[in-house]
Motif scaffolding. Structure first.
Motif, PDB file in Angstrom:
ATOM      1  N   GLN A   1      -5.525  93.208  19.666  1.00  0.00           N
ATOM      2  CA  GLN A   1      -5.691  93.200  18.221  1.00  0.00           C
ATOM      3  C   GLN A   1      -6.946  92.430  17.867  1.00  0.00           C
ATOM      4  O   GLN A   1      -7.246  91.412  18.494  1.00  0.00           O
ATOM      5  CB  GLN A   1      -4.492  92.512  17.530  1.00  0.00           C
TER       6      GLN A   1
ATOM      7  N   SER B   1      -9.175  94.608   7.050  1.00  0.00           N
ATOM      8  CA  SER B   1      -8.547  95.484   8.035  1.00  0.00           C
ATOM      9  C   SER B   1      -8.256  94.738   9.322  1.00  0.00           C
ATOM     10  O   SER B   1      -9.007  93.835   9.715  1.00  0.00           O
ATOM     11  CB  SER B   1      -9.455  96.669   8.359  1.00  0.00           C
TER      12      SER B   1
ATOM     13  N   LYS C   1      -7.328  95.644  13.416  1.00  0.00           N
ATOM     14  CA  LYS C   1      -7.360  96.766  14.353  1.00  0.00           C
ATOM     15  C   LYS C   1      -6.437  96.520  15.534  1.00  0.00           C
ATOM     16  O   LYS C   1      -6.266  95.379  15.971  1.00  0.00           O
ATOM     17  CB  LYS C   1      -8.791  96.986  14.846  1.00  0.00           C
TER      18      LYS C   1
ATOM     19  N   HIS D   1      -4.885 104.003  18.926  1.00  0.00           N
ATOM     20  CA  HIS D   1      -5.292 103.066  17.884  1.00  0.00           C
ATOM     21  C   HIS D   1      -4.406 103.175  16.662  1.00  0.00           C
ATOM     22  O   HIS D   1      -4.039 104.275  16.236  1.00  0.00           O
ATOM     23  CB  HIS D   1      -6.752 103.326  17.457  1.00  0.00           C
TER      24      HIS D   1
ATOM     25  N   ASN E   1      -4.637 101.071  12.987  1.00  0.00           N
ATOM     26  CA  ASN E   1      -5.263 100.023  12.186  1.00  0.00           C
ATOM     27  C   ASN E   1      -4.457  99.799  10.918  1.00  0.00           C
ATOM     28  O   ASN E   1      -3.728 100.682  10.451  1.00  0.00           O
ATOM     29  CB  ASN E   1      -6.705 100.415  11.860  1.00  0.00           C
TER      30      ASN E   1
ATOM     31  N   HIS F   1      -4.975  98.470   7.016  1.00  0.00           N
ATOM     32  CA  HIS F   1      -5.879  98.076   5.952  1.00  0.00           C
ATOM     33  C   HIS F   1      -5.061  97.500   4.804  1.00  0.00           C
ATOM     34  O   HIS F   1      -4.042  98.079   4.417  1.00  0.00           O
ATOM     35  CB  HIS F   1      -6.699  99.274   5.475  1.00  0.00           C
TER      36      HIS F   1
END
Lengths: 114, 113
Positions: A6, A20, A22, A73, A75, A77
């Motif tokens: 992360q 954000s 990730k 992935h 993510n 936000h």
């Protein structure tokens, strides 16, 4: 050869900002998750994605929007950050297969909203 | 309703003493149960899991847990605690849809010398 990673590990920001977080996994898993750990260390599921499709969306403000560009992935936000968003956010992943129910967690992102 | 209860918020154990952390669950069918450990400032590491079969499961770092259906429990044990075991311990249950973990509120383990 980190399994679930992360970025960032720490995030300090002002109220009202957008940020954000990730998450990437190199385990070949097809399901990924976001969990929130509050100040009392209670962990709760926020979102889950399977093969880039949303399968769980718990009661989370719509300021939070997950995005999965590919299976590796996921993510997160967050718009218009509030003080109450301060928490540790954990990403996790697993393979969607019977007998493979174990979820593997990332190191967490510690978010502090001032 | 599916839930996990860890009755002990904080436990202190002397180094070298035995440890038992309690976990009770509420679930209609055969549960999938996990114990995770979180060291200070770290992520969650899986200690062990129970899906079916032998009710006594062995994990990493010398931990074991016993599944008791009659008591709806999945208690974590270690015969001799080391100072490095000081951490937060979470019991978790896979939800009925098999899509997410339901966590207990955690037990903080302190180890005294």
């Amino acid at each position: 050869d980190t399994a679930v990673s992360q970025t960032p590990k720490y995030l300090v920001t002002q109220m009202g900002n957008d940020k954000s977080i990730k998450c990437e996994q190199n385990l070949g898993h097809d399901t990924m998750y976001w969990y929130k750990q509050d100040s009392k260390k209670f962990l709760k599921i926020m979102f889950s994605y399977n093969n880039k499709e949303l399968i769980i969306n718990e009661t989370v403000p719509n300021r939070f929007s997950p995005k999965s560009p590919d299976k590796a992935h996921l993510n997160l936000h967050i718009n218009s950050l509030e003080l109450g968003d301060s928490a540790v956010y954990f990403c996790a992943s697993r393979r969607t297969l019977a007998g493979q129910e174990t979820q593997y967690f990332g190191p967490g992102t510690r978010l502090l909203v001032l | 309703a599916q839930s996990v209860t860890q009755p002990d918020i904080h436990i202190t154990v002397s180094e070298g003493a035995s440890l038992e952390l309690r976990c009770n669950y509420s679930y209609g069918a055969t549960p999938y149960l996990f114990w995770y450990v979180q060291s200070p400032g770290q992520g969650l590491q899986l200690l062990l899991k129970y899906f079916s079969g032998d009710t006594l499961v062995q994990g990493i770092k010398g931990f074991e847990a016993e599944f008791k259906r009659s008591q709806s429990s999945f208690n974590l044990r270690k015969p001799s605690v080391h100072w490095s075991d000081a951490a937060e311990y979470f019991c978790a249950l896979l939800n009925q849809a098999g899509t997410a973990l339901i966590f207990g509120k955690g037990t903080t383990l302190s180890v005294s010398s």
